[in-house]
Structure formats: structure tokens, C-alpha cells
Design a protein around this motif. Sequence first.
Motif, PDB file in Angstrom:
ATOM      1  N   UNK A 424       0.859  -1.179   0.000  1.00  0.00           N
ATOM      2  CA  UNK A 424       0.000   0.000   0.000  1.00  0.00           C
ATOM      3  C   UNK A 424       0.897   1.232   0.000  1.00  0.00           C
ATOM      4  N   UNK A 425       0.605   2.185  -0.883  1.00  0.00           N
ATOM      5  CA  UNK A 425       1.404   3.404  -0.960  1.00  0.00           C
ATOM      6  C   UNK A 425       0.476   4.618  -1.019  1.00  0.00           C
ATOM      7  N   UNK A 426       0.784   5.596  -0.176  1.00  0.00           N
ATOM      8  CA  UNK A 426       0.104   6.888  -0.222  1.00  0.00           C
ATOM      9  C   UNK A 426       1.174   7.959  -0.343  1.00  0.00           C
ATOM     10  N   UNK A 427       1.086   8.782  -1.378  1.00  0.00           N
ATOM     11  CA  UNK A 427       2.153   9.730  -1.696  1.00  0.00           C
ATOM     12  C   UNK A 427       1.596  11.127  -1.889  1.00  0.00           C
ATOM     13  N   UNK A 428       2.284  12.100  -1.315  1.00  0.00           N
ATOM     14  CA  UNK A 428       2.009  13.516  -1.572  1.00  0.00           C
ATOM     15  C   UNK A 428       3.290  14.140  -2.106  1.00  0.00           C
ATOM     16  N   UNK A 429       3.160  14.904  -3.185  1.00  0.00           N
ATOM     17  CA  UNK A 429       4.332  15.628  -3.684  1.00  0.00           C
ATOM     18  C   UNK A 429       3.901  16.972  -4.231  1.00  0.00           C
ATOM     19  N   UNK A 430       4.820  17.929  -4.128  1.00  0.00           N
ATOM     20  CA  UNK A 430       4.551  19.279  -4.637  1.00  0.00           C
ATOM     21  C   UNK A 430       5.845  19.879  -5.149  1.00  0.00           C
ATOM     22  N   UNK A 431       5.729  20.788  -6.102  1.00  0.00           N
ATOM     23  CA  UNK A 431       6.906  21.443  -6.658  1.00  0.00           C
ATOM     24  C   UNK A 431       6.607  22.908  -6.935  1.00  0.00           C
TER      25      UNK A 431
END
Length: 873
Positions: A424-431
Motif C-alpha cells: 500500500x502506498x500513499x504519496x504527496x508531492x509538490x513542486x
Amino acid sequence: MCNVKSIKSLKRLALAGCAVIALSQGTASAEGPSVQFDITTQDLAAALNEYGLQSNQEIFFKEDELQGLKVRALRGYYDPEVALIYLLESTDINYRRNKLGTILIGSASDSLKSGIQKILYNTNTDYESDITVYEEDEKVDETAVFEEIIVRGIARKIRPDDQSSATGLNLSLIETPQAVTVITSEMLNMIGASSAYEATDLIPNVQRGGFGFGLQQVNMRGIFNLTRRVNGIELDNRFTSIRSFAAERIEVVRGPATAIYGVTGGFGGEINSILKKPKNELGLEIGAEFGSYDSSQYTIDLTGPIAGEKLSGRIVALYEDYGLPLDIEGVDLSNEQYMIMGSLDWQATDSTIVRGTYYHQARDVDPWDGGALIDNGDGTLSLPDVNPRQWYFSHPDQSNEKTSWDLAMLEIEHEFDNGWYSTTKATWDQYDHDLEYFFPFGPFGGFALADNEVYIYSYDVERSGEQLTFSQSLGGDFEMFGQEHQFFFAVEYQDDVTPNRFELLNSQFQGFATIDWFTEGVFDPAIGPQFSDGTPFLPIGGDREAQLGVRQETFEDTSDLKLNLQVLLKPTEKMQLLLGVLYQHNTTTNKTTIIGGNEQADPRVQNTSFDKTIFRAGLTYDIVDDAGVIDDARIYYNFSEGFEPQIIDDVDGNEIPLPQTMTQHEAGIKAELFDSAIGTSLAIFHYNISNIAVRNSNLGQFGGFGAFAPGGSQKATGVEFEIAGEFLPGWNVIANYAFMDAEVTDPGFLPPIAPVTTPRHSGAFASSYEFLEGPLDGLRIGGLLKFSGNYTFATPRNNNRFGDVPLNEGSHVRFDLNGSYKPSEGPLEGVEFYFNWVNVFDEDILVSKQGHPGFGIMFIDQQTVKGGVRYRF
């Protein structure tokens, strides 16, 4: 454990463990601290090598006794003794230790027992009291000669034999019916690569394309790829690769990977960086590096237990300050970038690991990226004959790029009692990406310019984005018709937290620059750069947005759902059949609030959605087993589809959906040689891409994006060969070669030409030798030879303006040197000194900048020398 006839039950081994404790006199423990293992299903010999590396133990074994034996995957935290029992449980293979704790692997043959017996003599161990653990028929001949045992894993291992990016299944490289290259951290260190971009020399048919518009360009099989993946998740950030210091390995799938990654999968391939994980034993690496152009770099990697055996952590950080490979007196071109990663591993249960990772990377640099081609005045183009160290068309005070990128990832890995595994993977990313620089629009001598002039414009872009990704996968083995098969199912959902923002400022004409405006005799540091008419360069003052105004502002909001199923069937003992299907639903809304500098009272909104199902099929067949030097050889075939959404502007300014489609056929052969010390593969492929958008208007007005029309196509036929491994103890080789016959067709202009920066012939040969004994023990010397044939520098439409014969130059040979020294004992044990000398003979290497309408080119891989020291324990 030292005197057991065969490993048939954990109980019998546990009883024998008492003898091991007495025999090793404290050097081996039956219940030592837990170690994190990540060993895939593979051959026993390869698994034992991985076990030795991950548990930091020395292993002796005779590889011919292990041929044909495979082990199940081992992932999680285990006592090292228990982990070894697990690996050997289904075999008839023994293991024992000598006084120094060295693990000795072999069958229950007299030769091995007599060898163990001799080791016990040599270490003055009292074995008589312990020999009774043998059964009566196991008495050994104390006069027997110790048979030679092959040693692996002493030298630094560079050859990987597994992958995780191409299918989702537990497949070794040789079992995977697709061209895949895996680059380990040791390979990266060997050539001094700091990112996936710099590691492309080790991959056939993958070329570096420069840094146009602040983007690291990578050309894969004639197609530019900007996708960034970390631990299999596609990220919004397209502006920089993660630093290799934070990665355990980099996996590159060549060819369309859409059946596993969806339509966002690049047609030319995918680059997936696998992040370092925390370990449950204390480890530290610190380093410092210095080199050409005032470069300096500092690194730290600390890992270890936090709360007993259940919780471990890791911190990885890097800071770099460097100048550009330019030599301009009186101009400061300093740049800096840094990254920091923190991660925690929690062993929630014996079969469940929870991992949290946070990664932050930022840079503040001068986005130097080159100039333009030359118009020869007779309808042809040529490359400039200039000093690359003075190839600069900007101003350091007004040329800047700031990029920050954050990634947070939560992963839960669980193994069920039946061996199935869930992730299970939960990812948040921002740039945030802010680019301002001066843009040379040419070519020199084109568009009514003098033969040594280009236009200089300002160019400013701001981009930002934030997204969430959730994925759930389940895989494992299942039995059907008397055979064991595999499956992998995954669901992934991505959504933008806030719409991606794109802002373009109006371009402002600055003046006419000459091709040599920063060269000695023309450039005066006291005055600064001067235009061709002698007037000084006057940078834009004040707030750039207020000064220039916004030309275009667009917001893009996307949601994406993918369902993926991969099945590996085994109809016979020698044949494996891979079938894959992916369903994807995508909805994208583009809202343009400013067009041509005019704010829209009623913003233009474009809604696009699609549902697409994509298939793949692959086949591998085992043709050779244990024939001379060939341990295993398999032929394979793979069919893949590709799909990429695309929106074009017609002549009336309307946005029209025009998806690109692709089909590829690939066949090849893979082999493992010399007791799996060497791996090699040969791939042959052919693909077709349709609906490439082509310009419907001529170039000549900078900033006018113009209209597009359908009808463009690209096709290619290619051959790729690679080989990697330990040819002799301490001698490692990585080599590749690629042939590429590709062409792009623009219906408005003939004849077709090859894609830019796509040589017909290319390859590389990297080699290193490490002394394993004697006075030079710990010294490694190596080199890399990279060669490329000619490639084109202009697109079909750009090329047509200057005649039908494309500019096809750029062939080069680059030679690098590298080396290191790591004392194996004494006060400097754990310290490693290293150096890397890139482009020893100072070869000029020019490439085309992808996406550039003004015949843009840049120099890459300038000569640099770096040296450093790192300490590990």
C-alpha cells in the motif's frame, strides 16, 4: 549449525545451533540482532551473495554445487541465522562456520566436511568435543585435502540480477520479457554519476539531451522522456532527478511501459529510482568531494535502530555548491543545491513493515543552456566552432532558476501466510519552479541577422503543482494444472490537490549578441557583456512580472484512475507467458485565464476525458541450462501498446484532442554466464508512433506558438546489446551497444529525418579492477569509453527552411578515468579515497535542446575533475 548433515527442519537446526556457539567462541550468535533483508526469488547462489552483502558476513561456497537451486523471496527483519535457514530450508545444502565466523556453504559431501575439518585445525579449535554431533556414518578423513572453494562477494558486486519496475511480478532480469537495465549504487559510484541523468552512459539507446528550459532531457530510443518515478510512483516534478545518493538503485525499462504504468508511461521507456531504506544495524557514511569550477559536495547517510528491533530510521543529506563549466573572467556563476531525506521503518508484525519517507530537494542555479546553430548562407546549417567554456548568452544577475520539490510517502508491505504480498502506498508531492533567463533565438546568420548574431530575448516561466497518489497492489504465486504461476494486481488513483499552474511572462527583446560576446578581447569584465552595436547589456530592472506583464496563465486539474493486472503463466517447465492489461480513466480540465497578455473575463475552459484499455503480451523460453560457461539462456518476445493524450491548437485557436498511439514488437535473448557472475542481453525492436503534432505555420516570430495539425509519425527499428558482471575476481565490466534506425515524418515537408540527438550507432564500455590482496589491496582503477555516431540537430520543419539535407553531425568519443582506494585494515579502515576525471581529452560534445524552436543547441559533458573521501562503518 556447524555439524548438521542436511537442513530438513528448523528444530534440528536449532539444536545444532548450540554447537555453533561453542565452535565459534562468540563470533556467531544464534540469536543476534535482526537485520532487514530484501532478497527476491532467484537462484540460490545469487541469493547467498545478496545475503552476505545485506548481513555484512563473509560467505564461501562452491557454485557448481548450487546450480539449478532457487529460493523464495525473503523480505523483512530477521535474525541472520534464521534468515539463512529460511533460504536453505527447501534445499539439501548445509552451512557451517569457522572460528572467525565465516559461513561455509556446501552439500554434505566428504570433501566439504574435510575442508571444514582443516579450517578447524587451522584455527586451533577444539573440534573433538563437538564432532559427535555427526552421525556415525559421517566420520571424516582428517588427512583429506581441503578442496578449493570459489569466493564471491569479496570484491564490490556491481551486477544486479533482479528488477521490480517492468512487471510488478517477482521476476529476475533473465525471466523478464522486456529490455531492462538496473543500475546499482556501486555502478553509480564507479562512474561518478550523481543522478539518473548522469547514469545514462550505462544504458544502451539512452542519450543525454542537455538542460534546455531548466529541464534535464533524456532521449530514450529516439523519444524524449521527462517522466520522474520514485518507488514506482510518477511524480509531478519534471525538472530534476532525485540525487543518486538517496537511491539504492535505478531501474530503466526500455520501450513502452504503458501496460504497467498507464498512458503516462513514456513511449521510449521509464526511469524508476528506488530510495534507500532504513536498516536495523548502525551504519554511517560521511563524505566530502571537491573539483573543477569551485565545486564542493558534502554528504551524510546515517541509519540504525531507534527502538529495539522494531523501529529503525535513516537520514540522508547532500549539499552541493558548484560553478558552471565556463571560464569567464569577472563573472560569478555559482550555484547550489541540496537534498535531505528522512525515513522510518516499523516492523509492525513479523510479516508487516510500515515505512514513512520524506524527501526534500531544492536548487538555486544559473540555467545556462547554450546557444544556436549557424546559417552558412547557402541553405545549410552547421555547428559553431567556439570555445565551449565561453558559450554563454545570458547575464548571471538576470539568469536564475529556483526549484523546490517535496515528497512524502507512506508504504505498508505485508506478506500473507500463503506467500502472497501486499503493498500500500500513499504519496504527496509538490513542486515550485521559477525560471528566468535570456533566450538566444537564431540561428546565427538566420532571420536577417549578421552571420555571427543571434536575437536575445527574456524568458520567464513559473510552474507549480501538488498532487496525491494512492496505490494498492497484491501479488503472489498460485497453482493451476500442476504448475506454479504468478499474478500481480494494482489499483492507483491520482488527483491534483490544487491545479497545476503555468505562467509565462511576455518576452522582451534585449538586443543582438555576437557569437563571441563573452570571449577574451570582446568581453570586458569592467563593463560586462556588450551587444554587437557596442551598447552595454542592460538587465531588466525591478519586478519582472510588473515590468514584462503576463503573456499566458493556465491551470490544469487532473484526476486519474488505473487498474492493472499482470499474470505470468508457466505452460511448461521451460516456457513462461506474461499477459497484461491496464484500464485507465482520466479527466483533465484546462482553464486559461490570460491569453496573449489579455486577462479573460470569461476564462477559456477545455475539458478532456478518456477511457483506455491497453494490452501487453510477453513470452520467455528457456533454451540452455548448465551448458559449459552458460548457466541459463532464454529467448523472449514482447508486444506492447502505447497511448498518450494530446491536445493541439488548430489555426482558429481551438483546442482539439489528438491522442498519440504506439505499437512495439521486441524480441531478444538473455543469458547468465560463468556461475551467474556475468549477465548479458540482446534486444531487437520495431515501433510505430502516430498522430505526432506538426506545426501548421512557419517559424520566424518568437513567442508565437502557432497552430498544429495531425499527421506526423515516427518509426524506428533498433538493436541493443549489453553485458555486465565480474569477469575475474575484482574485475568488473559494463558494456553496451545500440543501433537505431529511426525517422520522423512531417507531412508538410520531405524527406523524413531522424529524431534529434538520436545517433545511428552508440555505445559505452566501462571497466574497473580492484586489487583484492597484496600491497595494493583495496585499490580500484577504472575508466569509461563512450562513443556516438552522428545525429540530427533540427526538426523536419526547422530543417526545411535551410534545405532538404539535415544537419547530421555530433559524433564523438569521450573517455573518463576513475579510481578509489579503500584500506582493508589499519587506522584508515572504512575510509575510501576516490576521484573521477570526466572527458579526459576535452572532447567538444554538442546536442540539440528538445522543444526549442530556434535551432537551440548546447555543450554537455565538459571536462571536469573531482576527488573526494568517504567514510563508512
